[in-house]
Design a protein around this motif. Structure first.
Motif, mmCIF file in Angstrom:
data_model
loop_
_atom_site.group_PDB
_atom_site.id
_atom_site.type_symbol
_atom_site.label_atom_id
_atom_site.label_comp_id
_atom_site.label_asym_id
_atom_site.label_seq_id
_atom_site.Cartn_x
_atom_site.Cartn_y
_atom_site.Cartn_z
ATOM 1 N N ARG A 168 9.668 5.241 -0.661
ATOM 2 C CA ARG A 168 8.387 4.925 -1.280
ATOM 3 C C ARG A 168 7.560 6.198 -1.223
ATOM 4 O O ARG A 168 7.337 6.749 -0.148
ATOM 5 C CB ARG A 168 7.717 3.816 -0.497
ATOM 6 C CG ARG A 168 6.332 3.513 -0.963
ATOM 7 C CD ARG A 168 5.828 2.386 -0.126
ATOM 8 N NE ARG A 168 6.759 1.254 -0.262
ATOM 9 C CZ ARG A 168 6.364 0.032 -0.556
ATOM 10 N NH1 ARG A 168 5.102 -0.234 -0.742
ATOM 11 N NH2 ARG A 168 7.240 -0.935 -0.651
ATOM 12 N N SER A 175 4.161 12.320 0.296
ATOM 13 C CA SER A 175 4.396 11.525 1.506
ATOM 14 C C SER A 175 5.415 10.487 1.130
ATOM 15 O O SER A 175 5.267 9.849 0.087
ATOM 16 C CB SER A 175 3.140 10.767 1.888
ATOM 17 O OG SER A 175 2.398 11.439 2.800
ATOM 18 N N SER A 202 0.848 -1.196 0.000
ATOM 19 C CA SER A 202 0.000 0.000 0.000
ATOM 20 C C SER A 202 0.881 1.242 0.000
ATOM 21 O O SER A 202 2.095 1.171 0.111
ATOM 22 C CB SER A 202 -0.904 -0.010 1.222
ATOM 23 O OG SER A 202 -0.102 0.045 2.374
ATOM 24 N N GLN A 203 0.223 2.400 -0.114
ATOM 25 C CA GLN A 203 0.977 3.637 -0.183
ATOM 26 C C GLN A 203 1.072 4.262 1.198
ATOM 27 O O GLN A 203 0.240 4.007 2.056
ATOM 28 C CB GLN A 203 0.256 4.597 -1.120
ATOM 29 C CG GLN A 203 0.381 4.162 -2.564
ATOM 30 C CD GLN A 203 0.158 5.330 -3.474
ATOM 31 O OE1 GLN A 203 -0.814 6.053 -3.311
ATOM 32 N NE2 GLN A 203 1.056 5.536 -4.404
ATOM 33 N N ARG A 262 4.290 8.794 -2.181
ATOM 34 C CA ARG A 262 2.909 8.992 -2.623
ATOM 35 C C ARG A 262 2.740 10.463 -2.945
ATOM 36 O O ARG A 262 3.146 11.332 -2.186
ATOM 37 C CB ARG A 262 1.960 8.591 -1.511
ATOM 38 C CG ARG A 262 0.519 8.919 -1.825
ATOM 39 C CD ARG A 262 -0.371 8.315 -0.783
ATOM 40 N NE ARG A 262 -1.740 8.777 -0.927
ATOM 41 C CZ ARG A 262 -2.665 8.553 -0.022
ATOM 42 N NH1 ARG A 262 -2.363 7.909 1.104
ATOM 43 N NH2 ARG A 262 -3.881 8.983 -0.198
ATOM 44 N N GLN A 263 2.101 10.704 -4.087
ATOM 45 C CA GLN A 263 2.081 12.054 -4.610
ATOM 46 C C GLN A 263 0.683 12.643 -4.529
ATOM 47 O O GLN A 263 -0.281 12.020 -4.934
ATOM 48 C CB GLN A 263 2.522 11.974 -6.075
ATOM 49 C CG GLN A 263 3.111 13.212 -6.607
ATOM 50 C CD GLN A 263 3.806 12.952 -7.944
ATOM 51 O OE1 GLN A 263 4.324 11.862 -8.193
ATOM 52 N NE2 GLN A 263 3.797 13.944 -8.793
#
Ligand code: HEM
Lengths: 334, 494
Positions: free
Chosen positions: B141, B150, B100-101, B143-144
């Motif tokens: 990793r 993040s 997951s993100q 997240r945009q």
């Protein structure tokens, strides 16, 4: 191969020299502590709740204040004690170097690794303690800790010379293996670092007791006067944790290396020999310490007691099991 | 059902794991204080003889079999159930997390422990997309969002933790498996004598519960020469310095014999079994003749060392004379003239060997059906007819014209432990995996980093970079500075 007596005697002389240096260091560090005090007054540490993702005061460095890096003296200002602290530090380095040289000469005198009996282990353990301390003091000011390092080193060397002394000689066949160097040096390094960890946990308990008094609005007691001369409880706890967390995998390695050696030497990798049993107990207790620090209700003082108990099992294994309990580890040389 | 769930939740809690760890440590202690049957059965018997009242009580509580006792087993089994119950759900969670993100960036980054901000003219879109690429390259990793990023790193912490706990389970299984299908035997072999791997040839043999006698690989060896060297002079005079056994091995009946040297720390490994050199001693050679001069016994008798100078004791039983003859005595590798302490050797090497014998005549009791020790004579129905001291080559004319005893020389013997433990490779693998897992889990912090771009009233945008770690992360501030540098933060803000 025969033993070179000249080198063996030089080694002994250097051990005495090293003890002299550590005695001087102990005196200098006591003077320095007597004069020093912490910059901030004792206050109640930030709430520690790892659940709320709060990072401890000690481990937090904000970028507005880049000076909160490792160069700061953990909040301790030795004030007028600074000079004495410097002298203590120099003498500690001197003692460490002399001890290192004594170990090298001892090895050269018999043409083998110098960790073959309890006298030699004790020299190596004292060296590991002081070397851990010296190398950690390169990047941070640890003069406040010096007294609590020089005392165990002196006790250790004193015992080595008086009770455990053995003439330089060749090894018994059971020890004639490259695993000796791997297993024993890993264990000795751990003993050195765990000594420092235990000292820090002990100091943490003192500091925490003082902070608790302040938090409860009580008169600062005598321990508080002492607590003013060492870093905050949180800081000490964190330093202790870092050492233990770093050393635990190495202790695990030392035990496993011992098992691999036992497989080659005794025909089984684990046989609950008393020495193995106590190495296991030490391992379990330090594992419990790491778990305790991650368990609500155990963090803090209880965890520190567990760390100190772990160290007590190391001492027990070294002094009691080696000397008084019958087992396969019959290498004390006594 | 509800209570079961409650019990399970308790058992798999850290608090119970902690208590079980303490119990495990505590439970091991008696195993190091009392002698254990597994390692020193003789000392257990001695203890029981010396403590006739407390001994049996202690025995009832398995104090001499601590590590095989039901209560020790129940502690570690509970611990491992607890561990499984704790680790399996965490493994599932971790697996989900890995796919997951990271969670969205919080609104207010300035409240985070590491926080940096500066003004920039770049557009939000540009900053966000460029930063995402740069941070990804550094192994984060990412997240945009529209105006935020993040990022998370350090999943190896949890992976390592799971690996560590899992490898403990594998280790336990490997230890149990190896013990069950393997075996351990001991054997004494004299120089110029051999050993073939079958149960009857062992002096002691301890098979695992699932061991079958056809699990013995058909190897054999012959001891050609044994050599021991000792320290001469100094404080440690007589201390052993080197042992070596030169053997000729046949890995199986059809293979070529090959010479091998077995030393302490350097066992012989062949077809899944390992042969260790664990002890040595002397076997004096005698030729016994009856009154008519006929040879009735000729061999080397294994004598067992009694002290560090190898004062060795043993017997010779000669059943084929009437009455039977027994010899009992000592082999002294280095004698002195001083017999005030009885016959005692003063050095472990055979510098000046002698035997010191007493001869018995009568009934050896071999036919009574009772098993006898090969190292002791039952002298109940025998009579001592004389004592004598012999150097190699000397012959003793026994009294009563009972015959002669010639001390022709001596050989050495070596004792070996022979083991098979098919679990040990697994145990080693698990042990190594546990160190790797531990190091990852203790040294790698899990940490998050964020970027937020906010349009500000004056020119350009406000850029914020912040970081947080749930665990101690000594280098976090530096690391966040590095990340900020990738967003072109001005140096003075770092
Ligand atoms: C044979 C028994 C066990 C041993 C020797 C052991 C050992 C360890 C060690 C050395 C660590 C690393 C400490 C750390 O990451 O800070 C650890 C972490 C951990 N263990 Fe265990 N463990 C055992 C059983 C259990 C059990 C039964 C549980 C569950 C109830 C458990 C849960 C955890 C958790 C949650 C962590 C991570 C803690 C943290 O992040 O600090 N362990 N364990």
């Amino acid at each position: 191969m025969t033993v070179n007596e000249t080198l063996a005697q030089a080694s002994n002389a250097m051990v005495y020299g090293s003890m002299t240096a550590f005695t001087g260091a102990m005196v200098a560090f006591s003077v320095s502590l007597a004069k020093g005090r912490r910059i901030e007054t004792i206050e109640v540490s930030a709430q520690r709740t790892s659940a709320s993702h709060q990072v401890r005061k000690g481990s937090t460095a904000t970028l507005d204040e880049p000076s909160v890096s490792t160069s700061v003296s953990d909040g301790v200002d030795l004030g007028e004690g600074r000079r004495a602290g410097n002298i203590g530090m120099s003498l500690t380095w001197l003692g460490t170097l002399l001890l290192g040289a004594a170990i090298v000469f001892r090895g050269l005198s018999a043409g083998r690794v110098p960790i073959g009996n309890m006298y030699e282990f004790s020299l190596a353990a004292g060296f590991a303690v002081s070397l851990t301390y010296c190398s950690m003091s390169i990047s941070r000011d640890l003069r406040w800790l010096g007294l609590f390092i020089s005392i165990p080193v002196l006790l250790d060397l004193g015992l080595a010379l008086t009770v455990l002394y053995t003439e330089s000689a060749q090894l018994v066949p059971a020890l004639n293996s490259y695993w000796l160097a791997i297993h024993v040096s890993a264990a000795v390094v751990c003993i050195g670092a765990f000594t420092m960890g235990a000292a820090l946990s002990g100091l943490y308990l003192v500091a925490q007791a003082a902070e608790d008094r302040v938090a409860a609005g009580k008169e600062p007691g005598r321990s508080s006067a002492f607590a003013q001369r060492i870093p905050s409880a949180d800081r000490l706890d964190l330093m202790s944790y870092r050492i233990h967390a770093f050393m635990f995998p190495i202790w695990t390695f030392a035990v496993i290396a011992g098992a691999i050696w036992a497989e080659a030497a005794w025909g089984r990798y684990w046989g609950w020999d008393p020495k193995e049993t106590w190495a296991f107990i030490t391992w379990v207790i330090y594992a419990a310490y790491l778990h305790a620090r991650a368990t609500a209700g155990w963090r803090g003082k209880k965890a520190a007691y567990v760390a100190i108990a772990g160290y007590a099992t190391i001492l027990f294994n070294y002094f009691v099991v080696n000397i008084f309990v019958q087992g396969l580890h019959s290498y004390s040389g006594l | 059902m509800a209570t079961m769930r409650w019990l399970w939740r308790q058992l798999t809690s850290m608090r119970i794991a902690l208590i079980l760890l303490f119990l495990l440590a505590l439970a091991s202690i008696p195993g190091s204080i009392f002698p254990q049957r597994g390692t020193s059965p003789l000392r257990v018997n001695e203890f029981l003889k010396d403590n006739p009242t407390t001994g049996p009580i202690l025995d009832r509580f398995y104090m001499f079999d601590v590590f095989a006792s039901p209560w020790f087993a129940s502690i570690y089994l509970l611990l491992f159930i607890s561990l499984t119950g704790c680790v399996l759900p965490r493994a599932v969670d971790h697996y989900k997390e890995l796919r997951s993100q990271p969670p969205a960036a919080p609104r207010n980054l300035s409240r985070l422990p590491v926080h940096l901000q500066w003004q920039s003219n770049s557009t939000a879109e540009q900053v966000v997309s460029e930063t995402a690429a740069a941070w990804k390259k550094r192994g984060w990793r990412v997240r945009q969002g529209d105006e935020w990023l993040s990022a998370e790193k350090g999943y190896a912490r949890e992976t390592g933790n799971l690996l560590f706990h899992l490898s403990l389970l594998v280790l336990l299984v490997a230890v149990g498996y190896g013990g069950a299908v393997g075996y351990r035997g001991t054997v004494i072999v004299r120089e110029d004598a051999g050993f073939a791997n079958n149960v009857t040839q062992y002096d002691t043999f301890a098979p695992g519960r699932l061991f079958g006698a056809d699990d013995l690989p058909p190897f054999s060896f012959e001891l050609k020469d044994f050599e021991a060297t000792f320290q001469r002079g100094g404080q440690q005079n007589g201390a052993p310095r080197a042992f070596r056994a030169d053997v000729i091995v046949k890995d199986d009946p059809k293979s070529q014999p090959r010479p091998v040297t077995i030393e302490v720390n350097y066992p012989l490994r062949t077809s899944g079994i390992t042969v260790y050199l664990v002890g040595h001693g002397f076997a004096p050679e005698f030729t016994v003749r009856d009154a008519a001069g006929k040879v009735v016994w000729e061999d080397a008798a294994v004598f067992l060392p009694q002290d560090s100078a190898f004062t060795s004791s043993g017997v010779v039983k000669v059943p084929d004379t009437v009455p039977q003859i027994g010899l009992q005595g000592f082999f002294l590798p280095t004698v002195t003239d001083d017999f005030s302490m009885g016959p005692k050797s003063v050095f472990p090497a055979a510098d000046n060997p002698e035997v010191y014998l007493s001869a018995w005549q009568g009934d050896l009791g071999l036919d009574s059906g009772m098993p006898q020790s090969v190292y002791r004579i039952d002298t109940e129905n025998m009579e001592r007819i004389g004592i004598e001291e012999l150097a190699p080559g000397e012959t003793w004319n026994l009294p009563n014209s009972a015959g002669t005893v010639e001390f022709t020389g001596y050989r050495q013997w070596a004792s070996f432990v022979i083991t098979k433990d098919p679990g040990k490779g697994w145990a080693l693998g698990a042990a190594i995996a546990s160190i790797v897992g531990l190091s990852l889990s203790l040294l790698i912090p899990r940490r998050r980093a964020w970027l937020r771009v906010t349009a500000s009233e004056d020119e350009g945008n406000l850029i914020e970079v912040a970081g947080l770690s749930k665990t101690e992360a000594p280098g976090l501030a530096d690391e966040i500075s590095q990340l900020a540098r990738l967003v072109n933060a001005p140096e003075e803000k770092l």
